[in-house]
Design an enzyme around this catalytic site. Structure first.
Site, PDB file in Angstrom:
ATOM      1  CG  LEU A 158      -1.522  -0.785   1.333  1.00 60.86           C
ATOM      2  CD1 LEU A 158      -2.747  -0.999   2.826  1.00 60.86           C
ATOM      3  CD2 LEU A 158      -2.673  -1.411   0.384  1.00 60.86           C
ATOM      4  CG  ASP A 159       0.392   4.327  -2.493  1.00 61.58           C
ATOM      5  OD1 ASP A 159       1.069   3.459  -3.584  1.00 61.58           O
ATOM      6  OD2 ASP A 159      -0.461   5.571  -3.550  1.00 61.58           O
ATOM      7  NE  ARG A 160       6.191   7.753   2.665  1.00 62.65           N
ATOM      8  CZ  ARG A 160       7.484   8.235   3.633  1.00 62.65           C
ATOM      9  NH1 ARG A 160       7.215   9.549   4.376  1.00 62.65           N
ATOM     10  NH2 ARG A 160       8.583   7.876   3.840  1.00 62.65           N
TER      11      ARG A 160
END
Length: 327
Positions: free
Chosen positions: A94-96
């Site tokens: 998951l993206d930051r």
């Protein structure tokens, strides 16, 4: 046994050991709620703001480092300690900026199997987002196109479709809730003089059919509904610019990119498809978006009603629908 298909940028790596953590700053109050656990798998609710890998430059620990830190805590002293003491392997990302469901494997074999399932697109995933824009053309539809790297780490959607990122989206209006946003968002809106306050106007449900870096954030921008407060693909409001003074006025509970991995379903067998496979395991998780910080108290429940209705109308997974009906 690795899959012969080429990996997509987000699902390509099974992560094990982190780098040295001595220079990283791990907040004491961080928690990783366990959403699901079995002998082979553990699923956590990833908070926003945590990258996948350790970011030594900003001294920000990656998600596996945070997990291991919480494993090392004494459960009698810390309510956020993680009981499970074995190793974990990352199998997707998951993206930051994104919060929500993150699956981790407890052994190498399961990690390989899960990574392959993500790569072969046989995992059903739904994400919830909020935008300060209304739909221009379509209230639902598809976003398809190749993605190329642009400037400063942002990605761009192309018209070509040689190896496209594919996303299905559905929307619901939040107009009835506009008066119930928290006071600090109203203040921010009135202060810009353009009426460009980051008022949430649309709830978006995404179902990605591929797994590319920033895929949903780019898709949201492409359909004219960039995700609220997204610093890369921002909605043009003062709040989305990370350096803007008005953003500094926002409390931590409000300041985030409003994208959350909300639902996941997959069947974890041995991939042999044998009848009566003992190792078969159905994993179905529903994790509603934690966007309560946007609304005054009464309205938070109404927002969740909008999200649930959006899911019930559009979700194509019977297993996730069943999970939703139990909530």
């Amino acid at each position: 046994s690795s899959s012969s298909s080429s990996p997509s940028p987000t699902d390509d790596i099974i992560d094990t050991e982190p780098t040295s953590t001595s220079s990283l700053q791990i907040p004491n109050d961080i928690t990783l709620p366990i959403l699901y656990e079995s002998e082979r798998v553990i699923a956590i609710n990833k908070p926003h703001g945590i990258p996948h890998h350790d970011d030594v430059d900003s001294k920000t620990p990656g998600i596996l480092t945070v997990f291991r830190h919480l494993q090392s805590l004494d459960a009698t002293q810390n309510t956020n300690a993680i009981d499970y003491s074995g190793r974990v392997y990352g199998v997707h990302r998951l993206d930051r900026a994104t919060s929500g469901i993150l699956l981790l494997a407890k052994d190498k074999e399961t990690a390989g199997l899960l990574a392959r399932k993500f790569r072969q697109k046989i995992v059903t995933k739904y994400y919830c987002a909020v935008s300060s824009k209304k739909p221009k053309k379509q209230k639902q539809g598809w976003v398809k196109g190749d993605m190329t790297k642009g400037r400063r780490g942002a990605w761009m959607l192309q018209k070509s479709t040689k190896d496209p990122a594919v996303t299905r989206f559905f929307t619901a209006g939040l107009g009835a809730l506009a008066d119930d946003v928290v006071e600090e968002l109203k203040q921010l809106g009135s202060g810009t003089g353009t009426g460009g306050g980051p008022t949430p106007k649309t709830a978006i449900l995404f179902r990605p059919h591929t797994g590319r870096t920033h895929q949903l954030r780019v898709a949201a921008k492409a359909i004219g509904m960039p995700i609220l407060m997204d610093p890369y693909y921002g909605d043009g409001t003062a709040a989305s610019s990370s350096s803007s003074p008005s953003k500094m006025l926002l409390s931590k509970s409000v300041q985030r990119t409003y994208l959350h991995a909300s639902a996941l379903h997959l069947s974890l067998g041995d991939d042999g498809g044998r009848e009566g496979d003992e190792s078969a395991e159905d994993i179905t998780i529903w994790c509603p978006p934690p966007f309560e910080g946007l609304w005054e108290e009464k309205a938070a429940a109404r927002f969740h009603d909008v999200v649930n209705t959006l899911m019930l109308k559009n979700c194509e997974s019977d297993e996730i629908m069943e999970k939703l009906s139990q909530v």
